[in-house]
Design an enzyme around this catalytic site. Structure first.
Site, PDB file in Angstrom:
ATOM      1  N   LYS A 247       0.853  -1.200   0.000  1.00  0.00           N
ATOM      2  CA  LYS A 247       0.000   0.000   0.000  1.00  0.00           C
ATOM      3  C   LYS A 247       0.883   1.243   0.000  1.00  0.00           C
ATOM      4  O   LYS A 247       1.744   1.398   0.866  1.00  0.00           O
ATOM      5  CB  LYS A 247      -0.890  -0.010   1.244  1.00  0.00           C
ATOM      6  CG  LYS A 247      -1.641   1.300   1.497  1.00  0.00           C
ATOM      7  CD  LYS A 247      -2.369   1.263   2.833  1.00  0.00           C
ATOM      8  CE  LYS A 247      -2.871   2.651   3.219  1.00  0.00           C
ATOM      9  NZ  LYS A 247      -3.488   2.682   4.551  1.00  0.00           N
ATOM     10  N   SER A 257     -13.888  11.673   5.045  1.00  0.00           N
ATOM     11  CA  SER A 257     -13.963  11.174   6.435  1.00  0.00           C
ATOM     12  C   SER A 257     -12.655  11.571   7.131  1.00  0.00           C
ATOM     13  O   SER A 257     -11.838  10.727   7.498  1.00  0.00           O
ATOM     14  CB  SER A 257     -14.130   9.649   6.453  1.00  0.00           C
ATOM     15  OG  SER A 257     -15.163   9.235   5.581  1.00  0.00           O
ATOM     16  N   LYS A 259      -9.427  12.651   9.143  1.00  0.00           N
ATOM     17  CA  LYS A 259      -8.832  12.212  10.410  1.00  0.00           C
ATOM     18  C   LYS A 259      -8.734  13.407  11.366  1.00  0.00           C
ATOM     19  O   LYS A 259      -8.686  14.558  10.912  1.00  0.00           O
ATOM     20  CB  LYS A 259      -7.400  11.704  10.164  1.00  0.00           C
ATOM     21  CG  LYS A 259      -7.308  10.403   9.394  1.00  0.00           C
ATOM     22  CD  LYS A 259      -5.837  10.020   9.186  1.00  0.00           C
ATOM     23  CE  LYS A 259      -5.710   8.765   8.360  1.00  0.00           C
ATOM     24  NZ  LYS A 259      -6.080   7.550   9.105  1.00  0.00           N
ATOM     25  N   ASP A 270       2.005   6.453   5.647  1.00  0.00           N
ATOM     26  CA  ASP A 270       0.953   5.499   5.293  1.00  0.00           C
ATOM     27  C   ASP A 270       1.317   4.708   4.029  1.00  0.00           C
ATOM     28  O   ASP A 270       0.569   3.849   3.594  1.00  0.00           O
ATOM     29  CB  ASP A 270      -0.391   6.224   5.120  1.00  0.00           C
ATOM     30  CG  ASP A 270      -1.579   5.297   5.302  1.00  0.00           C
ATOM     31  OD1 ASP A 270      -1.464   4.345   6.100  1.00  0.00           O
ATOM     32  OD2 ASP A 270      -2.615   5.508   4.651  1.00  0.00           O
ATOM     33  N   ARG A 333      -7.419  -0.358   1.497  1.00  0.00           N
ATOM     34  CA  ARG A 333      -7.955  -1.613   0.956  1.00  0.00           C
ATOM     35  C   ARG A 333      -8.482  -1.436  -0.471  1.00  0.00           C
ATOM     36  O   ARG A 333      -8.551  -2.395  -1.223  1.00  0.00           O
ATOM     37  CB  ARG A 333      -9.027  -2.170   1.904  1.00  0.00           C
ATOM     38  CG  ARG A 333     -10.216  -1.287   2.104  1.00  0.00           C
ATOM     39  CD  ARG A 333     -10.990  -1.611   3.384  1.00  0.00           C
ATOM     40  NE  ARG A 333     -10.258  -1.204   4.575  1.00  0.00           N
ATOM     41  CZ  ARG A 333     -10.732  -1.335   5.813  1.00  0.00           C
ATOM     42  NH1 ARG A 333     -11.936  -1.860   6.016  1.00  0.00           N
ATOM     43  NH2 ARG A 333     -10.023  -0.952   6.853  1.00  0.00           N
TER      44      ARG A 333
END
Length: 486
Positions: A247, A257, A259, A270, A333
């Protein structure tokens, strides 16, 4: 400078028990080292040091460091080789003391395991200070004596692999964008004739119908990149490869959404999955491992904008499955779904993906181990045995049908990108989601969110991004290459 190991004695009042290098040095200085150590109070505990100056003209400063018990081996309770971990820790502590003294070169006692000693030295001295004017002095560690130079060199290469991942993860997101990440890896692999690097642009990603990946990327001004690496180390170019998938979200704001702002800066790391798998391939090439490896890294940012995914949107993955995006912060994902579909083009021996996927993984295991979800006990055994040697541990997690139902029971699409009982078993429902895009019989998903950074838990790593479990991936690939060789 010189770093020497000393074992803790079996009895509390016992005299110091040197390694063979320590013994030889003590003879060289006519027993002064042993005499000074006994004058300094109780025997040295594991990881504790004493510094002596002026003992020998070649080594103005000598650091003696505690190695713990002499015959420490595999600890069944801890799932690692304690002797190796003790050496890594002791050597790291000793080398940092030499660095604090601003001595530019240090010779390191192999302590009976030159590879572990080299790993401790090279990992322990690493620090990201590229952008600071005031930097710590550079210290070059080298092996003391010449008996174990091959093992030492191997340890240096393993540790440099992990340090590459640490560098990529620690660098600010405006320095490591998707294209800069890909170019950095390409440059590291340029000197190897048996490696091909493809930096795939957005137009290619579109032709591959990677709708899930593109839906995440479209919220950012930075264009996405699909990095594809082919390392052909096997005897035959047609031998089924090991496929690594990572990833590569170079910054994750959470998207719409969003953080919380506290700690969001850490989301520059990340792309830890992409950093660890690409670094493992760079290392495999440096070690000339006799197997074929393909690396796949979907790279983009996850940003909130007028073009970004909205909660409730439905996107279509490469294999035709539709995905309801109920939370735009469960974006990793989506990238991996398309990359895993693409990975099935290569007739892989095994597909292993790594991702800083879920905060739930950190809640479950903390920073003790990487969570592994796999449909293959053969694959699990290889990963587990590799991790005992590296000390960078893995722990098997469940891939039950129980979790699959929670992502496939979805109002608008084939699957939802979060489990329907949002907080329950978050790492497990994320793995169940990925399993919907896998048909290969040997697949493992490594959730590395908990091991992303280091505060003080791993004593031979400084504070910051950890680059874990790069050495475990390298050791796993090395074991697989021996398998195919035999």
């Amino acid at each position: 400078g010189l770093v020497l190991g000393v074992y803790s004695s079996e009895k509390d009042d016992g005299a110091a028990q040197f390694t063979s290098a320590g013994d030889a040095f003590d003879k060289l200085v006519s027993g002064k080292l042993r005499a000074l150590l006994s004058l300094c109070g109780p025997p040295l505990k594991k990881g504790k040091t004493r510094i002596f100056h002026g003992l020998h003209q070649d080594f103005p400063s000598v650091v003696v460091v505690g190695l713990g018990k002499k015959n420490a081996g595999i600890n069944e309770q801890e799932n690692w080789n304690e002797g190796k971990e003790n050496i890594r820790t002791a050597v790291a502590v000793g080398c940092r003391q030499i660095q604090d003294l601003e001595i530019p070169c240090v010779e390191v006692d192999p302590c009976g395991d030159a590879q572990a000693a080299a790993e401790g030295a090279v990992l322990g001295l690493h620090e990201y200070n590229e952008l600071k004017q005031k930097k710590k002095p550079v210290v070059t560690p080298q092996l003391h004596g010449s008996a174990d130079s091959e093992a030492w060199q191997k340890g240096v290469i393993y540790a440099e692999g992990q340090n590459l991942a640490r560098y990529l993860m620690e660098a600010p997101a405006n320095y490591i964008t998707p294209i800069k990440f890909a170019e950095h890896i390409e440059q590291k692999l340029r000197s190897f004739s048996n490696v091909k690097v493809h930096i795939r642009p957005e137009s290619w990603i579109t032709t591959q119908e990677m709708g899930a990946f593109l839906s995440v990327a479209k919220g950012s001004a930075e264009p996405p990149i699909f990095l594809e690496i082919h390392y052909l180390g096997g005897a035959n170019a047609d031998d089924p490869p090991l496929v690594f998938v990572g990833k590569g979200v170079t910054f994750d704001s959470g998207g719409i959404s969003l953080k919380p702002s506290s700690g969001m800066d850490a989301m520059r790391a990340d792309m830890g999955g992409a950093a660890t798998v690409c670094s493992a391939i760079v290392t495999a090439a440096a070690l000339n491992l006799p197997l074929n490896i393909i690396g796949l890294a979907p790279l983009c940012e996850n940003m909130p904008s007028g073009k970004a995914n909205k909660p409730g949107d439905v996107v279509r993955a490469k294999n035709g499955k539709t995905i309801q995006v109920d939370n735009t912060d469960a974006e990793g994902r989506l990238l991996l779904a398309d990359a895993l579909c693409y990975a099935h083009n290569f007739n892989a021996r095994a597909i292993v993906n790594a991702a800083t996927l879920t905060g739930a993984m950190d809640v479950a295991l903390g920073s003790a181990a990487t969570g592994v979800f796999t449909n293959s006990s053969w694959l699990w055994t290889h990963l587990y045995e590799a991790s005992i040697l590296t000390g960078d541990r893995v722990w098997r997690m469940p891939l039950f049908e129980h979790y699959t139902k929670q992502v496939t029971d979805c109002p608008l699409a084939d699957v939802s990108n979060i489990g329907k009982y949002s907080r329950a078993g978050g790492a497990c429902t994320a793995a169940a989601f990925l399993k919907e895009f896998v048909t290969a019989s040997h697949w493992a998903h490594l959730d590395i969110a908990g091991v992303m950074s280091n505060k003080d838990e791993v004593p031979y790593l400084r504070k910051g991004m950890a680059g874990r479990p790069t050495r475990t991936l390298i050791e796993f690939a090395a074991r697989l290459s021996q398998d195919s060789h035999n």
